[in-house]
Design an enzyme around this catalytic site. Structure first.
Site, short mmCIF file in Angstrom:
data_model
loop_
_atom_site.label_atom_id
_atom_site.label_comp_id
_atom_site.label_asym_id
_atom_site.label_seq_id
_atom_site.Cartn_x
_atom_site.Cartn_y
_atom_site.Cartn_z
N ILE A 4 0.81 -1.22 0.00
CA ILE A 4 0.00 0.00 0.00
C ILE A 4 0.84 1.27 0.00
CG2 ILE A 4 -2.12 -1.01 0.95
CD1 ILE A 4 -1.45 0.26 3.62
N LYS A 5 2.10 1.19 0.40
CA LYS A 5 2.92 2.38 0.29
C LYS A 5 4.40 2.02 0.20
CE LYS A 5 4.44 6.67 2.09
NZ LYS A 5 5.10 7.21 3.27
N GLY A 7 7.78 3.62 0.82
CA GLY A 7 8.38 4.81 1.41
C GLY A 7 9.88 4.84 1.14
N ALA A 8 10.51 5.93 1.56
CA ALA A 8 11.94 6.05 1.38
C ALA A 8 12.66 5.02 2.24
CB ALA A 8 12.39 7.46 1.76
N LYS A 21 -7.29 -7.76 9.82
CA LYS A 21 -6.49 -7.01 8.86
C LYS A 21 -5.31 -6.40 9.60
CE LYS A 21 -9.48 -5.60 5.10
NZ LYS A 21 -10.15 -4.45 4.47
N ASP A 117 8.82 12.72 13.83
CA ASP A 117 8.33 12.79 12.44
C ASP A 117 6.86 13.23 12.43
OD1 ASP A 117 8.32 12.64 9.68
OD2 ASP A 117 8.25 10.45 9.59
N1 LIG Z 1 -1.12 0.73 11.48
C1 LIG Z 1 -1.52 1.34 10.37
N2 LIG Z 1 -2.84 1.39 10.05
C2 LIG Z 1 -3.26 2.00 8.92
N3 LIG Z 1 -2.44 2.61 8.04
C3 LIG Z 1 -1.12 2.58 8.29
C4 LIG Z 1 -0.59 1.97 9.46
N4 LIG Z 1 0.75 2.09 9.45
C5 LIG Z 1 1.05 2.78 8.32
N5 LIG Z 1 -0.06 3.07 7.62
C6 LIG Z 1 -0.15 3.81 6.34
O1 LIG Z 1 1.08 3.76 5.67
C7 LIG Z 1 1.67 5.06 5.59
C8 LIG Z 1 3.18 4.98 5.82
O2 LIG Z 1 3.46 4.38 7.08
P1 LIG Z 1 4.48 5.05 8.09
O3 LIG Z 1 4.60 4.15 9.28
O4 LIG Z 1 4.04 6.45 8.34
O5 LIG Z 1 5.84 4.97 7.27
P2 LIG Z 1 6.75 6.10 6.59
O6 LIG Z 1 7.99 6.10 7.40
O7 LIG Z 1 6.94 5.62 5.20
O8 LIG Z 1 6.02 7.43 6.66
C9 LIG Z 1 0.94 5.89 6.65
O9 LIG Z 1 0.94 7.26 6.36
C10 LIG Z 1 -0.44 5.27 6.60
O10 LIG Z 1 -1.17 5.80 5.51
MG LIG Z 2 4.81 8.34 8.02
#
Ligand SMILES: Nc1ncnc2c1ncn2[C@@H]1O[C@H](COP(=O)(O)OP(=O)(O)O)[C@@H](O)[C@H]1O
Ligand SMILES: [Mg+2]
Length: 206
Positions: A4-5, A7-8, A21, A117
């Site tokens: 779903i994402k 990241g860097a 989930k 952050d």
């Molecule tokens: N526990 C979670 N529940 C729902 N969405 C999540 C969760 N953890 C991360 N995400 C989604 O993934 C994105 C990136 O996760 P994050 O932990 O913020 O990593 P990054 O260091 O890449 O910012 C979040 O902005 C959110 O949209």
């Molecule tokens: Mg984040």
């Protein structure tokens, strides 16, 4: 598993954990780092993040439950918070929930945690509760200077990502922050934020 994402630093997948989930956050190998240093950094951030997520919940901050941690592969499986990142809310809601975000940051600071952050994507609104995520850069710190750095970052994010509502959102953030940390600590941190700004790394905005 569904990505779903990307990241860097980490990739985020949606997965299942015992019929719920879940989110799998895996820190990626960085080829520009020395391999053993890289392994060490990924391991340390994974440890830090999983500890802080759980630690914050002990003093009332809504955070995802940590289900499983694999230090060797540097991933965390945690509860999925199926809400909306504050970043994606309507402008009026961002203004409204800025006060709650201020409250949560105040509580973190009061309990000796610098988040490291603070962006509006790292707060997720679900069932009228604001959850805090992404503790990979957090630190145990009671230093006012560190707390001011947290505030300066969220102020900068409000200014850049939410410019139109920045003034009202920031005002509400400070109201929420002050209601937790108290007047005198709030004044002290506000001064330090102004000091960071006057050093000229960032443009003055209000
Ligand atoms: N526990 C979670 N529940 C729902 N969405 C999540 C969760 N953890 C991360 N995400 C989604 O993934 C994105 C990136 O996760 P994050 O932990 O913020 O990593 P990054 O260091 O890449 O910012 C979040 O902005 C959110 O949209
Ligand atoms: Mg984040």
């Amino acid at each position: 598993m569904k990505l779903i994402k990307k990241g860097a630093e980490a990739d985020i997948y949606q997965t299942m954990w015992q019929n719920s989930k879940a989110i799998l956050k895996i820190r990626k190998v960085k080829n520009y780092r020395n391999p053993s240093l890289d392994a060490k950094i990924r391991k340390q951030r994974t440890i830090k993040e999983s500890q802080m997520i759980s630690n914050a919940r002990t003093f009332g901050i809504p955070t995802p439950l940590v289900y499983f941690v694999n230090l060797k592969k540097s991933y965390i499986i945690m509860q999925e918070i199926p809400g909306t990142p504050v970043h994606d809310l309507s402008e009026s809601k961002i203004i409204k929930f800025s006060k709650e975000i201020g409250n949560l940051v105040g509580k973190l600071h009061q309990n000796g945690i610098m988040h490291g952050d603070l962006t509006t994507s790292n707060f997720i609104l679900f069932k009228n509760l604001v959850y805090v995520i992404d503790f990979g850069l957090s630190q145990n710190s009671i230093k006012p200077e560190d707390h001011a750095v947290d505030l300066r970052l969220i102020k900068e994010i409000l200014n850049s990502a939410h410019a139109k509502i920045m003034k009202n959102a920031w005002k509400n953030f400070l109201l929420g922050y002050k209601s937790v940390v108290g007047d005198s600590y709030h004044t002290k941190i506000a001064k330090l934020v102004a000091e960071i700004e006057s050093r000229g790394r960032y443009a003055e905005v209000v």
